[in-house]
Design an enzyme around this catalytic site. Structure first.
Site, PDB file in Angstrom:
ATOM      1  N   SER A  87     -49.738  -0.619-105.065  1.00  0.00           N
ATOM      2  CA  SER A  87     -49.333   0.794-105.163  1.00  0.00           C
ATOM      3  C   SER A  87     -48.322   1.227-104.118  1.00  0.00           C
ATOM      4  O   SER A  87     -47.768   2.328-104.214  1.00  0.00           O
ATOM      5  CB  SER A  87     -50.584   1.684-105.085  1.00  0.00           C
ATOM      6  N   SER A  88     -48.073   0.396-103.103  1.00  0.00           N
ATOM      7  CA  SER A  88     -47.044   0.731-102.127  1.00  0.00           C
ATOM      8  C   SER A  88     -45.691   0.748-102.827  1.00  0.00           C
ATOM      9  O   SER A  88     -45.359  -0.165-103.568  1.00  0.00           O
ATOM     10  CB  SER A  88     -47.013  -0.301-100.992  1.00  0.00           C
TER      11      SER A  88
ATOM     12  N   ASP B 216     -51.073  -1.690 -98.981  1.00  0.00           N
ATOM     13  CA  ASP B 216     -50.924  -2.696 -97.933  1.00  0.00           C
ATOM     14  C   ASP B 216     -49.495  -2.698 -97.382  1.00  0.00           C
ATOM     15  O   ASP B 216     -49.271  -2.474 -96.197  1.00  0.00           O
ATOM     16  CB  ASP B 216     -51.283  -4.087 -98.484  1.00  0.00           C
ATOM     17  N   THR B 217     -48.515  -2.910 -98.266  1.00  0.00           N
ATOM     18  CA  THR B 217     -47.124  -3.060 -97.825  1.00  0.00           C
ATOM     19  C   THR B 217     -46.631  -1.859 -97.018  1.00  0.00           C
ATOM     20  O   THR B 217     -45.961  -2.029 -95.988  1.00  0.00           O
ATOM     21  CB  THR B 217     -46.199  -3.292 -99.040  1.00  0.00           C
TER      22      THR B 217
ATOM     23  N   ASP C 135     -60.607  -8.219-100.788  1.00  0.00           N
ATOM     24  CA  ASP C 135     -59.530  -8.022-101.755  1.00  0.00           C
ATOM     25  C   ASP C 135     -59.106  -9.371-102.324  1.00  0.00           C
ATOM     26  O   ASP C 135     -58.839 -10.312-101.575  1.00  0.00           O
ATOM     27  CB  ASP C 135     -58.350  -7.337-101.054  1.00  0.00           C
TER      28      ASP C 135
END
Length: 284
Positions: free
Chosen positions: A210-211, A232-233, A82
């Site tokens: 997108s989180s 991720d978040t 990433d």
């Protein structure tokens, strides 16, 4: 099952009009959580490593953990770099055994971004590795990469068409209003821009940051052509929340397994929810 290229997963996603979840890994427990969620949902997944994960765990460890997960899996798993920062880092990941890399030249002028992307593609194609690129800057902070809101800009549809024409990249991350890290408010996505870009390119579109984006907005983006959604978040929040809860329940606990096991379960549940929201349950 061996690790598979992201390109294969996204081609099937395009056929089925759903998105594949790309979940960031930082340690063994998160890898296990992604695998458990994917198996429970019978869904293909992408495990991806950010700059912070590489710095923390090392490329060899991340690849080794993903390889073990894939060997135990009955669903397709890809391993993706990433926000790769350089040609050299992409080559290192390809040599180790990653099945997909992202070269992030979004801060470069358009022609330099194209040249760098093509340099990576030349090697990656020869080894069967997928390549993702980025056009437009995604705001916010992810590990060591920070983009100020004033420096973030949306992807120009015509530039997207030109970029894909000149590179033939396997996936394109675009900027339509998402941001890395935790949101201060509710993000508003530029769906009209997304729809226009999707109508001008055949390449699968990737949504970063997108989180924290409402599920309805993510699903609308998928309806309009997004085929890879990065998370991720939300995983970090669930995982650290599980650790905190375990320690609050027993402040004298010294067994890391009894702290990390609830964290792993919390992460698994969040990942399962995302998989269902992306429409990839039962697609393995």
């Amino acid at each position: 099952m061996p690790l598979v290229p992201v390109k294969e997963l996204l081609a099937r996603a395009e056929e089925g009009k759903y998105a594949v979840g790309a979940f960031n890994v930082n340690n063994m427990e998160i890898v296990q959580a992604i695998l458990a969620a994917a198996e429970a949902e019978r869904a293909p997944v992408i495990m991806q490593a950010s700059q912070g994960a590489i710095k923390y765990a090392g490329i060899q460890y991340i690849h080794g953990l993903a390889l073990i997960a894939a060997s135990q899996s009955t669903v397709p798993i890809a391993l993706h770099l990433d926000h790769g920062t350089s040609f050299e880092q992409c080559m290192q990941c390809i040599r180790v055994g990653f099945t997909s890399v992202m070269i992030d030249g979004s801060k470069l002028p358009l022609e330099e971004n194209i040249a760098l992307t093509n340099k990576v593609i030349e090697v990656a194609r020869a080894t069967g590795v997928s390549v993702e690129a980025e056009l437009g800057k995604i705001g916010g902070t992810e590990d060591d990469i920070h983009v100020d809101e004033r420096d973030a800009f949306f992807t120009d549809p015509e530039e997207a068409r030109y970029f894909v024409e000149k590179t033939g990249v396997d996936a394109l991350a675009i900027s339509i209003g998402t941001a890395h890290g935790q949101y201060k408010g509710v993000p508003k996505l530029d769906f009209a821009r997304l729809e226009k870009i999707a109508g001008m390119i055949d390449t699968p579109i990737v949504l970063h940051g997108s989180s924290g984006v409402p599920t309805e907005a993510i699903q609308e983006a998928i309806r309009l052509g997004v085929r890879k959604v990065n998370i991720d978040t939300n995983i970090r929040e669930a995982f650290t929340g599980g650790c905190r809860q375990a320690l609050e329940n027993n402040a004298k606990e010294i067994d890391p397994r009894k702290v990390l096991a609830p964290a792993r379960e919390a992460a698994t549940q969040v990942i399962r929810e995302k998989i269902r929201a992306f429409g990839s349950s039962g697609r393995a």
